[in-house]
Motif scaffolding. Structure first.
Motif, PDB file in Angstrom:
ATOM      1  N   SER A  62      38.411  33.260  35.619  1.00 14.74           N
ATOM      2  CA  SER A  62      37.375  33.441  36.634  1.00 14.74           C
ATOM      3  C   SER A  62      37.343  34.869  37.172  1.00 14.74           C
ATOM      4  O   SER A  62      36.301  35.333  37.647  1.00 14.74           O
ATOM      5  CB  SER A  62      37.610  32.459  37.789  1.00 14.74           C
ATOM      6  OG  SER A  62      38.863  32.713  38.414  1.00 14.74           O
ATOM      7  N   LEU A  63      38.467  35.570  37.070  1.00 16.25           N
ATOM      8  CA  LEU A  63      38.522  36.953  37.560  1.00 16.25           C
ATOM      9  C   LEU A  63      38.172  37.964  36.475  1.00 16.25           C
ATOM     10  O   LEU A  63      37.744  39.074  36.792  1.00 16.25           O
ATOM     11  CB  LEU A  63      39.930  37.258  38.108  1.00 16.25           C
ATOM     12  CG  LEU A  63      40.374  36.420  39.315  1.00 16.25           C
ATOM     13  CD1 LEU A  63      41.806  36.769  39.685  1.00 16.25           C
ATOM     14  CD2 LEU A  63      39.436  36.637  40.504  1.00 16.25           C
ATOM     15  N   ALA A  64      38.366  37.597  35.210  1.00 18.02           N
ATOM     16  CA  ALA A  64      38.121  38.530  34.105  1.00 18.02           C
ATOM     17  C   ALA A  64      36.783  38.227  33.443  1.00 18.02           C
ATOM     18  O   ALA A  64      36.113  37.238  33.741  1.00 18.02           O
ATOM     19  CB  ALA A  64      39.254  38.427  33.076  1.00 18.02           C
ATOM     20  N   ASP A  65      36.420  39.101  32.514  1.00 21.46           N
ATOM     21  CA  ASP A  65      35.202  38.910  31.734  1.00 21.46           C
ATOM     22  C   ASP A  65      35.402  37.751  30.764  1.00 21.46           C
ATOM     23  O   ASP A  65      36.471  37.590  30.171  1.00 21.46           O
ATOM     24  CB  ASP A  65      34.892  40.196  30.968  1.00 21.46           C
ATOM     25  CG  ASP A  65      33.560  40.117  30.230  1.00 21.46           C
ATOM     26  OD1 ASP A  65      32.853  39.096  30.374  1.00 21.46           O
ATOM     27  OD2 ASP A  65      33.235  41.068  29.498  1.00 21.46           O
ATOM     28  N   SER A  66      34.381  36.922  30.587  1.00 22.67           N
ATOM     29  CA  SER A  66      34.493  35.754  29.718  1.00 22.67           C
ATOM     30  C   SER A  66      34.764  36.144  28.266  1.00 22.67           C
ATOM     31  O   SER A  66      35.366  35.381  27.515  1.00 22.67           O
ATOM     32  CB  SER A  66      33.220  34.908  29.795  1.00 22.67           C
ATOM     33  OG  SER A  66      32.090  35.670  29.384  1.00 22.67           O
TER      34      SER A  66
END
Length: 285
Positions: A62-66
């Motif tokens: 949720s904090l990083a790029d998918s």
């Protein structure tokens, strides 16, 4: 002073045991074995650990790029798609076959050499330099040499994996052979047991903890080396497929194959190696 005699104290009446709803006054409660309780608690801790791992993964996603770190649901959907297309089962079966053959060969050769080195000092002195050399040669060098010498085939891959694992098995089993209690062997000789019976009933049971330790470490090491072998010189298997995903920067595919393969290894550890260790070590209880 009063001439009356003091009456002796009345004897204490023992309290009647309270009867709960789960027991009766005539039937004692069944005791749960401590080993079963310990295994149940360990199982709960393992499940809790996996839940925490998934939650941390979801938080990181949720904090990083998918595209950099896909969430667990995306990886699970990819596992389903690869399974439905039969790509994942096919590559997994090929890799597990190589792991099984290399694991069996490494355990057999390593156990025999380790027992010989632990039993006879001259054998240990003669092979010690070879053992140190085998422990320090990088796995990548062994893989490349086997491919150059034997060609890009499955036998070269299996030999390369086994050669990298055999020295660690030898070290573990050698220590176990040195730790065998000589008094038990003297008792076997006093009772005139045959060599086969002495080996199977007296010598080998004392090596079981060391053999299981070598098997556990070997399983975790061999599957990693197999992936490198497949990545460098094979056209099928999990390692080959991971290389394909790497070229296309497909992190979801990399995680999907990695998790499935790791799950198979964890299942082998929990459903095969750990119960086998308890079974073979039951005589110590």
């Amino acid at each position: 002073m009063s001439a009356r005699r003091l009456a002796p104290p009345a004897p204490a009446v023992p309290a009647r045991p309270q009867v709960t709803s789960s027991t009766s006054p005539h039937e004692p409660a069944a005791a749960v074995p401590q080993g079963a309780l310990a295994r149940r608690d360990e199982g709960r801790l393992r499940i809790a650990s996996l839940v925490v791992f998934v939650l941390l993964w979801q938080l990181g996603a949720s904090l990083a790029d998918s595209r950099t770190l896909p969430d667990p649901l995306a990886v699970l959907a990819r596992i389903g798609a690869e399974t439905a297309s039969l790509a994942l089962p096919g590559h997994l079966a090929v890799t597990l076959g190589r792991v099984a053959v290399a694991f069996a060969a490494a355990m057999l050769v390593g156990a025999l050499v380790g027992m010989a080195m632990g039993r006879w000092r001259k054998v240990d002195a003669f092979l010690d330099a070879w053992l140190v050399l085998g422990l320090n040669i990088p796995a990548l060098v062994t893989i490349i040499l086997c491919y150059v010498w034997f060609g890009l085939n499955d036998w070269a891959a299996i030999v390369a994996v086994a050669i990298n694992k055999i020295p660690t098995v030898i070290v573990t089993v050698r220590e176990g052979a040195r730790a065998v209690d000589p008094r038990l062997l003297e008792v076997a000789r006093a009772y005139r047991l045959g060599r086969r019976t002495t080996f199977l009933r007296v010598y080998l049971p004392q090596l079981v903890p060391y053999l299981m330790a070598a098997a556990r470490s070997g399983l975790s090491l061999i599957w990693k080396i197999v992936l490198v072998v497949e990545l460098l010189g094979r056209s099928e298997g999990v390692g080959f497929q991971l290389n394909v995903f790497f070229q296309f920067f497909d992190i979801t595919g990399i995680l999907a194959y990695t998790l499935v393969f790791a799950g198979v290894v964890l299942a082998a550890e929990g459903w095969v190696l750990r119960p086998l260790e308890r079974l073979l070590g039951a005589w110590r209880a």
